[in-house]
Design a protein around this motif. Sequence first.
Motif, PDB file in Angstrom:
ATOM      1  N   VAL A  30       0.807  -1.170   0.211  1.00  0.00           N
ATOM      2  CA  VAL A  30       0.276  -0.243  -0.053  1.00  0.00           C
ATOM      3  C   VAL A  30       0.866   1.380   0.156  1.00  0.00           C
ATOM      4  O   VAL A  30       0.598   2.042  -0.816  1.00  0.00           O
ATOM      5  CB  VAL A  30      -1.087  -0.032   1.080  1.00  0.00           C
ATOM      6  CG1 VAL A  30      -1.790   1.332   1.111  1.00  0.00           C
ATOM      7  CG2 VAL A  30      -1.842  -1.138   1.182  1.00  0.00           C
TER       8      VAL A  30
ATOM      9  N   ARG B 156       1.271   3.918  -3.089  1.00  0.00           N
ATOM     10  CA  ARG B 156       0.992   5.488  -3.016  1.00  0.00           C
ATOM     11  C   ARG B 156       2.421   6.292  -3.497  1.00  0.00           C
ATOM     12  O   ARG B 156       2.129   7.320  -4.262  1.00  0.00           O
ATOM     13  CB  ARG B 156       0.672   5.905  -1.550  1.00  0.00           C
ATOM     14  CG  ARG B 156      -0.706   5.085  -1.214  1.00  0.00           C
ATOM     15  CD  ARG B 156      -1.139   5.348   0.061  1.00  0.00           C
ATOM     16  NE  ARG B 156      -2.338   4.993   0.464  1.00  0.00           N
ATOM     17  CZ  ARG B 156      -2.792   4.801   1.769  1.00  0.00           C
ATOM     18  NH1 ARG B 156      -2.112   5.371   2.887  1.00  0.00           N
ATOM     19  NH2 ARG B 156      -4.083   4.345   2.030  1.00  0.00           N
TER      20      ARG B 156
ATOM     21  N   GLY C 225       1.183  -1.342  -6.431  1.00  0.00           N
ATOM     22  CA  GLY C 225       1.095  -2.096  -5.431  1.00  0.00           C
ATOM     23  C   GLY C 225       1.094  -3.655  -5.425  1.00  0.00           C
ATOM     24  O   GLY C 225       1.666  -4.627  -5.053  1.00  0.00           O
TER      25      GLY C 225
END
Length: 186
Positions: free
Chosen positions: A74, A78, A94
């Motif tokens: 995650v 990002r 991811g």
Amino acid sequence: MYDYEQAPSSDPPKSAATTGFPVSYNSAYSSTADTSYTPAPPPQPKPIVKWSTGLCDCFSDCSNCCITCLCPCVTFGRVAEIVDKGSTSCGASGALYTLICCVIGCGCLYSCFYRSKMRRQYGLKGSGCTDCLLHCCCEYCVLCQEYRELQNRGFDMIIGWHGNVEQRSRGVAMIAPPSVQQGMTR
């Protein structure tokens, strides 16, 4: 049919070795204008700056630290979305990171390239060798540091690249429209 003889000239003839065709030089067609060309100087490199937070400042943002420890894909997704300027989504990056971790067990081989890319974009200290070493030895701390760096540069990491662009453009484009009177009046 063709006469390849050169006219006598005081200037030496140009070489025809590059094309294989004979070339004659006629001084009547030469330019008398100043043909000196000065190229523009190369752009100045960005100054090298330190990272805004240290490698072991993970606990300054406990929520990101916990997310990174439980699910580093995650945090990586990002970071990758912002570094790629929205060309890849958080989910795709991811998922690829997770796939690499599952197949070869070493997602750091993929994530270290994003650290290098981020360093080049923002003129941060480091080198390609240290990027790889840091990701191999301290993957979670390095991902947290990259995440914090982007946050400190003004990105809202949760809304992603496109959300940040929309949020910034909305702040600039909030100009009141001209007022329009309703109906006919005299």
